[in-house]
Design an enzyme around this catalytic site. Structure first.
Site, PDB file in Angstrom:
ATOM      1  N   HIS A   1      -3.752  -2.704  -5.851  1.00  0.00           N
ATOM      2  CA  HIS A   1      -3.320  -2.571  -4.989  1.00  0.00           C
ATOM      3  C   HIS A   1      -1.916  -3.122  -4.168  1.00  0.00           C
ATOM      4  O   HIS A   1      -0.543  -3.768  -4.424  1.00  0.00           O
ATOM      5  CB  HIS A   1      -3.867  -3.992  -3.880  1.00  0.00           C
ATOM      6  CG  HIS A   1      -2.916  -4.279  -2.861  1.00  0.00           C
ATOM      7  ND1 HIS A   1      -3.212  -5.854  -1.874  1.00  0.00           N
ATOM      8  CD2 HIS A   1      -2.844  -3.655  -1.898  1.00  0.00           C
ATOM      9  CE1 HIS A   1      -2.654  -5.212  -0.678  1.00  0.00           C
ATOM     10  NE2 HIS A   1      -3.005  -4.054  -0.322  1.00  0.00           N
TER      11      HIS A   1
ATOM     12  N   CYS B   1       3.743  -6.822   2.828  1.00  0.00           N
ATOM     13  CA  CYS B   1       5.031  -7.625   2.486  1.00  0.00           C
ATOM     14  C   CYS B   1       6.001  -6.100   1.856  1.00  0.00           C
ATOM     15  O   CYS B   1       7.691  -6.786   1.126  1.00  0.00           O
ATOM     16  CB  CYS B   1       4.642  -8.057   1.108  1.00  0.00           C
ATOM     17  SG  CYS B   1       4.039  -9.570   1.667  1.00  0.00           S
TER      18      CYS B   1
ATOM     19  N   SER C   1      -0.864  -7.422   1.656  1.00  0.00           N
ATOM     20  CA  SER C   1      -0.450  -6.689   2.666  1.00  0.00           C
ATOM     21  C   SER C   1       0.333  -7.202   3.351  1.00  0.00           C
ATOM     22  O   SER C   1       0.980  -8.498   3.486  1.00  0.00           O
ATOM     23  CB  SER C   1      -1.957  -6.308   3.343  1.00  0.00           C
ATOM     24  OG  SER C   1      -3.338  -6.417   2.396  1.00  0.00           O
TER      25      SER C   1
ATOM     26  N   LYS D   1      -9.602   0.236   0.969  1.00  0.00           N
ATOM     27  CA  LYS D   1      -9.819  -1.486   0.545  1.00  0.00           C
ATOM     28  C   LYS D   1     -10.875  -2.050   0.001  1.00  0.00           C
ATOM     29  O   LYS D   1     -11.559  -1.943  -1.575  1.00  0.00           O
ATOM     30  CB  LYS D   1      -9.875  -3.095   1.261  1.00  0.00           C
ATOM     31  CG  LYS D   1      -8.761  -2.354   1.378  1.00  0.00           C
ATOM     32  CD  LYS D   1      -7.007  -3.452   0.763  1.00  0.00           C
ATOM     33  CE  LYS D   1      -5.453  -2.614   0.819  1.00  0.00           C
ATOM     34  NZ  LYS D   1      -4.810  -2.932   1.581  1.00  0.00           N
TER      35      LYS D   1
ATOM     36  N   ARG E   1      -1.419  -1.151  13.956  1.00  0.00           N
ATOM     37  CA  ARG E   1      -0.903   0.274  12.659  1.00  0.00           C
ATOM     38  C   ARG E   1      -0.655   1.750  13.155  1.00  0.00           C
ATOM     39  O   ARG E   1      -1.219   1.805  14.084  1.00  0.00           O
ATOM     40  CB  ARG E   1      -2.703   0.055  11.631  1.00  0.00           C
ATOM     41  CG  ARG E   1      -2.612  -1.691  11.217  1.00  0.00           C
ATOM     42  CD  ARG E   1      -1.893  -0.959   9.309  1.00  0.00           C
ATOM     43  NE  ARG E   1      -2.613  -2.715   8.850  1.00  0.00           N
ATOM     44  CZ  ARG E   1      -2.140  -3.123   8.254  1.00  0.00           C
ATOM     45  NH1 ARG E   1      -1.308  -2.371   7.331  1.00  0.00           N
ATOM     46  NH2 ARG E   1      -1.654  -4.270   7.196  1.00  0.00           N
TER      47      ARG E   1
ATOM     48  N   ARG F   1       5.961 -12.711  -0.954  1.00  0.00           N
ATOM     49  CA  ARG F   1       6.938 -12.917  -0.132  1.00  0.00           C
ATOM     50  C   ARG F   1       7.463 -14.886  -0.941  1.00  0.00           C
ATOM     51  O   ARG F   1       6.555 -15.844  -0.330  1.00  0.00           O
ATOM     52  CB  ARG F   1       6.252 -13.199   1.453  1.00  0.00           C
ATOM     53  CG  ARG F   1       6.561 -12.215   2.095  1.00  0.00           C
ATOM     54  CD  ARG F   1       5.508 -12.170   3.254  1.00  0.00           C
ATOM     55  NE  ARG F   1       5.988 -11.540   4.157  1.00  0.00           N
ATOM     56  CZ  ARG F   1       6.873 -10.598   5.238  1.00  0.00           C
ATOM     57  NH1 ARG F   1       7.566 -11.671   5.143  1.00  0.00           N
ATOM     58  NH2 ARG F   1       6.532  -9.613   5.348  1.00  0.00           N
TER      59      ARG F   1
ATOM     60  N   LYS G   1       5.401  -2.903   1.011  1.00  0.00           N
ATOM     61  CA  LYS G   1       4.663  -2.008  -0.124  1.00  0.00           C
ATOM     62  C   LYS G   1       5.230  -0.614   1.033  1.00  0.00           C
ATOM     63  O   LYS G   1       5.811   0.695  -0.360  1.00  0.00           O
ATOM     64  CB  LYS G   1       3.353  -1.684   0.085  1.00  0.00           C
ATOM     65  CG  LYS G   1       2.744  -2.249  -1.407  1.00  0.00           C
ATOM     66  CD  LYS G   1       1.769  -2.471  -1.795  1.00  0.00           C
ATOM     67  CE  LYS G   1       0.225  -2.035  -0.910  1.00  0.00           C
ATOM     68  NZ  LYS G   1       0.450  -3.703   0.082  1.00  0.00           N
TER      69      LYS G   1
ATOM     70  N   ARG H   1      -8.795  -7.800   8.545  1.00  0.00           N
ATOM     71  CA  ARG H   1      -9.528  -7.500   7.751  1.00  0.00           C
ATOM     72  C   ARG H   1      -9.348  -8.839   7.513  1.00  0.00           C
ATOM     73  O   ARG H   1      -9.053 -10.168   8.162  1.00  0.00           O
ATOM     74  CB  ARG H   1      -8.993  -7.486   6.294  1.00  0.00           C
ATOM     75  CG  ARG H   1      -9.333  -6.181   5.960  1.00  0.00           C
ATOM     76  CD  ARG H   1      -8.507  -5.609   4.465  1.00  0.00           C
ATOM     77  NE  ARG H   1      -7.148  -6.418   3.803  1.00  0.00           N
ATOM     78  CZ  ARG H   1      -6.422  -7.632   4.040  1.00  0.00           C
ATOM     79  NH1 ARG H   1      -7.353  -8.740   3.133  1.00  0.00           N
ATOM     80  NH2 ARG H   1      -4.649  -7.663   4.097  1.00  0.00           N
TER      81      ARG H   1
ATOM     82  N   ASP I   1       0.058   2.664  -0.916  1.00  0.00           N
ATOM     83  CA  ASP I   1      -0.755   0.280  -1.229  1.00  0.00           C
ATOM     84  C   ASP I   1      -1.574   0.558  -1.957  1.00  0.00           C
ATOM     85  O   ASP I   1      -2.632  -0.070  -2.005  1.00  0.00           O
ATOM     86  CB  ASP I   1      -1.895   1.284   0.276  1.00  0.00           C
ATOM     87  CG  ASP I   1      -3.026  -0.129   0.273  1.00  0.00           C
ATOM     88  OD1 ASP I   1      -1.807  -1.242   0.342  1.00  0.00           O
ATOM     89  OD2 ASP I   1      -4.081  -0.230   0.994  1.00  0.00           O
TER      90      ASP I   1
ATOM     91  N   GLY J   1      17.004  -0.755   1.676  1.00  0.00           N
ATOM     92  CA  GLY J   1      17.289   0.258   0.644  1.00  0.00           C
ATOM     93  C   GLY J   1      17.777  -0.479  -0.166  1.00  0.00           C
ATOM     94  O   GLY J   1      17.917   0.138  -1.289  1.00  0.00           O
TER      95      GLY J   1
ATOM     96  N   TYR K   1     -12.032  -2.045  12.682  1.00  0.00           N
ATOM     97  CA  TYR K   1     -10.759  -2.119  12.666  1.00  0.00           C
ATOM     98  C   TYR K   1     -11.157  -1.652  11.085  1.00  0.00           C
ATOM     99  O   TYR K   1     -11.378  -1.965  10.224  1.00  0.00           O
ATOM    100  CB  TYR K   1     -10.541  -3.293  12.505  1.00  0.00           C
ATOM    101  CG  TYR K   1      -8.914  -3.244  12.671  1.00  0.00           C
ATOM    102  CD1 TYR K   1      -8.211  -2.930  13.499  1.00  0.00           C
ATOM    103  CD2 TYR K   1      -8.431  -3.693  11.426  1.00  0.00           C
ATOM    104  CE1 TYR K   1      -6.257  -3.318  13.259  1.00  0.00           C
ATOM    105  CE2 TYR K   1      -7.177  -3.904  11.096  1.00  0.00           C
ATOM    106  CZ  TYR K   1      -6.521  -3.351  12.067  1.00  0.00           C
ATOM    107  OH  TYR K   1      -4.958  -2.757  11.525  1.00  0.00           O
TER     108      TYR K   1
HETATM  109  O1  SAT Z   1      -6.829  -3.260   7.013  1.00  0.00           O
HETATM  110  S1  SAT Z   1      -6.619  -2.833   5.756  1.00  0.00           S
HETATM  111  O2  SAT Z   1      -6.524  -3.701   4.608  1.00  0.00           O
HETATM  112  O3  SAT Z   1      -6.691  -1.394   5.502  1.00  0.00           O
HETATM  113  C1  SAT Z   1      -4.469  -2.599   5.000  1.00  0.00           C
HETATM  114  C2  SAT Z   1      -4.419  -4.105   4.090  1.00  0.00           C
HETATM  115  O4  SAT Z   1      -4.412  -5.011   4.905  1.00  0.00           O
HETATM  116  O5  SAT Z   1      -3.680  -3.548   3.761  1.00  0.00           O
HETATM  117 MN    MN Z   2      -2.845  -2.979   1.510  1.00  0.00          MN
END
Ligand code: SAT
Ligand code: MN
Length: 616
Positions: free
Chosen positions: A228, A252, A250, A208, A378, A409, A254, A71, A279, A503, A199
């Site tokens: 989010h 971290c 993002s 997003k 990804r 973080r 999820k 992004r 997400d 876990g 992308y």
């Molecule tokens: O590139 S995305 O925004 O879809 C993924 C992310 O940054 O969480």
């Molecule tokens: Mn995200």
């Protein structure tokens, strides 16, 4: 042929075609036949590489341009008439200027190409949560990813009927020129325009752009929330289920938390985790006074590096069929994929994410430029592939939330877990969140930045108004979820992670849920309620913080410790952030919480024991 009689849809498609001037328009009906034909076409053109049909059935690899891998926050705009409404948290552009600029860039850019019309729904069609979007795009990659990530097809147009409204999304790849890349949002017009990227979050406009930036704006006006957040369900040995939503920036973890496999002794007792989303959560008030959440997406757009059968078995399993991989490495020995962390052994014959042969001998873990896969590579995998997908995944009414968790973080200061005193204090904690940056966005990684509710890049309006909306929601719900903060990333002085994570986070989740039922103790500290070390189940925990140092209860004590001095500094920092970055519009309730934090910290004596944390 057009698949609808909705005049607004037809008008939007017509206008888009006039702008892009494609040779052909194809309506996506979402049928298996149409999708298969598109995949074939993309393989022929080289846009996709077909992977080993036996090992990875119906899976493909896509490589983006090297300038188009994440992004781009500094090229992402909120275009509201009034600049203040976008807030200091967003880049702003005047809507008229933005439309003009986008039109100039996109005009004629689809010549010689096909424009696809994707009708899609965020949320289960027919659910009161669901909202429909139409994305036009000249990229097959976008069509195929949207087909995994959202619910695509004619049923969405049927749900719109003759004159239903929808979110307009216009995407044109153009020349993928980074200098002319714009991701523009017009919340006042329900419109998104994206040019010169191909992308992920820049072009899968349902994600997003719609489900967070536009939806957060809609939620503010309509009395609901777009967050989010992952959503997970915990099943107890007696079959009872509790749901939790958690916000982390993002990359971290999820997806890892959403698909967690509990430690053995929990499994033996009958505990289970089920994934509702990894997400995004759309959250509404229920008639019962609780908050109810759905995941508006239909798939996972997860970070590949680091994913393996130990770190996230369920995610890895989810990628074994019908998945599109982006910017991972290609193992040419068997036409499968590889990324750093997938296996200890390095593949001998690989093509890296840029399309060049990769030399495993030159690989240096610490030097990202030697990686075979891009750090933000990804997988786009259908949610139905996930072995632990929740039976509530397709629920129209969503799931009731017992707890909301914030996290980031943080190498120091923030303890493993703590609980807010009440809703408003929880909102304060979310508003004050900061986290080290990751590869999910362009720019330096590892830099500490404020990321309120993990929504810094995704709030489609003024952050101060967003905080106020949270406060208002709390006033309206009679039985709100409890709010917690976690930090899986505390480090010792050498930079080793002190908590095992993955876990073992179940141990923290258990305490959180027990607190929601008033079944666990806690100590009141200046920042909120913190467990005593004995309150967290450490049965069979086996983790080596570093060579020769196993995790022990003293380490847990250390990562639960609150250092009032550090928190006083943190409070000053939060004040600076409020004043300099959000400026006005901060609700008084949050100023009050800040004041309380300062007073609480000043009132306690500095702990005698010196912390060994790395500074962050
Ligand atoms: O590139 S995305 O925004 O879809 C993924 C992310 O940054 O969480
Ligand atoms: Mn995200």
């Amino acid at each position: 042929m057009a698949l609808t009689k909705n005049s607004k849809v037809l008008e939007f498609v017509e206008e888009s075609a006039q702008l892009g001037q494609p040779d052909k328009i194809v309506w996506i009906d979402g049928s298996a036949k149409q999708i298969a034909a598109l995949k074939e076409e993309a393989v022929k053109s080289g846009e996709l590489i077909k992977l080993n049909e036996q090992l990875l059935p119906d899976c493909y690899l896509h490589r983006t341009k090297v300038n188009d891998v994440a992004r781009v926050e500094d090229r992402t705009f909120i275009c509201t008439k009034n600049r203040d409404d976008a807030g200091p948290n967003n880049y702003w552009m005047d809507p008229r200027q933005a439309y003009e600029l986008a039109n100039e860039i996109a005009r004629g850019s689809m010549k010689g190409r096909t424009m696809y019309v994707i009708p899609y729904s965020m949320g289960v069609v027919g659910s009161s949560f669901a909202k429909i979007g139409i994305e036009v795009t000249d990229s097959i990659y976008v069509v195929l990813n949207m087909n995994i990530m959202t619910r695509v097809g004619k049923q969405c147009l049927d749900a719109l009927g003759k004159d239903g409204d929808f979110i307009k999304g216009f995407h044109a790849k153009c020349n993928v020129d980074a200098d002319k890349r714009y991701i523009m949002h017009f919340p006042e017009d329900n419109t998104i325009i994206s040019v010169n990227s191909a992308y992920g979050g820049n072009v899968l406009l349902g994600k997003k752009c719609f489900a967070l930036r536009i939806a957060s704006y809609l939620g503010k006006n309509e009395g609901w929330m777009a967050e989010h957040m992952l959503i997970l369900g915990v099943t107890y040995p007696d079959g009872e289920k509790k749901y939790v939503a958690a916000a982390f920036p993002s990359a971290c973890g999820k997806t890892n938390l959403a698909m967690l496999i509990p430690p053995k002794h929990y499994l033996e007792k009958g505990y289970k985790i089920e994934t509702v989303g990894d997400d995004i959560a759309w959250i509404r008030r229920g008639e019962d006074g609780r908050l109810w959440a759905v995941n508006p997406e239909n798939g996972f757009f997860g970070v590949a590096p680091g994913t393996n059968e130990h770190s996230n078995y369920n995610a890895l399993k989810s990628t074994k069929r019908g998945t599109i991989f982006t910017n991972v490495a290609l193992n040419t020995d068997n036409m499968t994929v590889w990324w750093e962390g997938l296996s200890k052994e390095l593949p001998e014959h690989c093509i890296d994410w840029t399309g060049k042969p990769w030399d495993p001998a030159k690989f240096d873990k610490k030097d990202k430029s030697t990686c075979a896969a891009h750090p933000n590579s990804r997988f786009t995998a259908p949610a139905t592939n996930c072995p632990c997908v929740s039976p509530e995944f397709d629920s129209k009414r969503g799931v009731p939330l017992s707890a909301i968790i914030f996290g980031g973080r943080r190498a120091s200061t923030t303890p493993l877990v703590y609980e807010a005193r009440d809703w408003n204090h929880g909102v304060f904690i979310g508003s004050a969140m900061s986290s080290e940056t990751t590869a999910a966005a362009t720019g330096a990684t590892g830099v500490l930045r404020h990321d309120p509710m993990a929504m810094k890049p995704f709030t489609g309006y003024h952050m101060g108004d967003y905080f106020a909306h949270w406060i208002e929601m709390g006033e309206k719900v009679t039985n709100p979820p409890k709010i917690f903060n976690v930090n899986w990333f505390r480090c010792d002085k050498d930079g080793n992670f002190m908590w095992p994570g993955f876990g073992d986070n179940m141990r923290v989740l258990e305490w959180i849920l027990k607190r929601c039922e008033n079944k666990a103790d806690a100590v009141e500290t200046p920042i909120g309620f913190v467990p005593r070390a004995e309150d967290i189940d450490l049965t069979d925990l086996d983790y080596e913080i570093k060579k020769g140092k196993k995790f022990a209860i003293d380490d847990l004590k250390e990562i639960l410790e609150i250092d009032a001095d550090k928190w006083l500094k943190e409070a000053d920092e939060i004040e600076g952030y409020y004043k300099n970055s959000i400026k006005d519009r901060i609700p008084q309730e949050l100023w009050d919480c800040l004041e309380t934090l300062k007073n609480n910290c000043s009132a306690v004596k500095k702990p005698a024991k010196k912390s060994t944390d790395k500074n962050d």
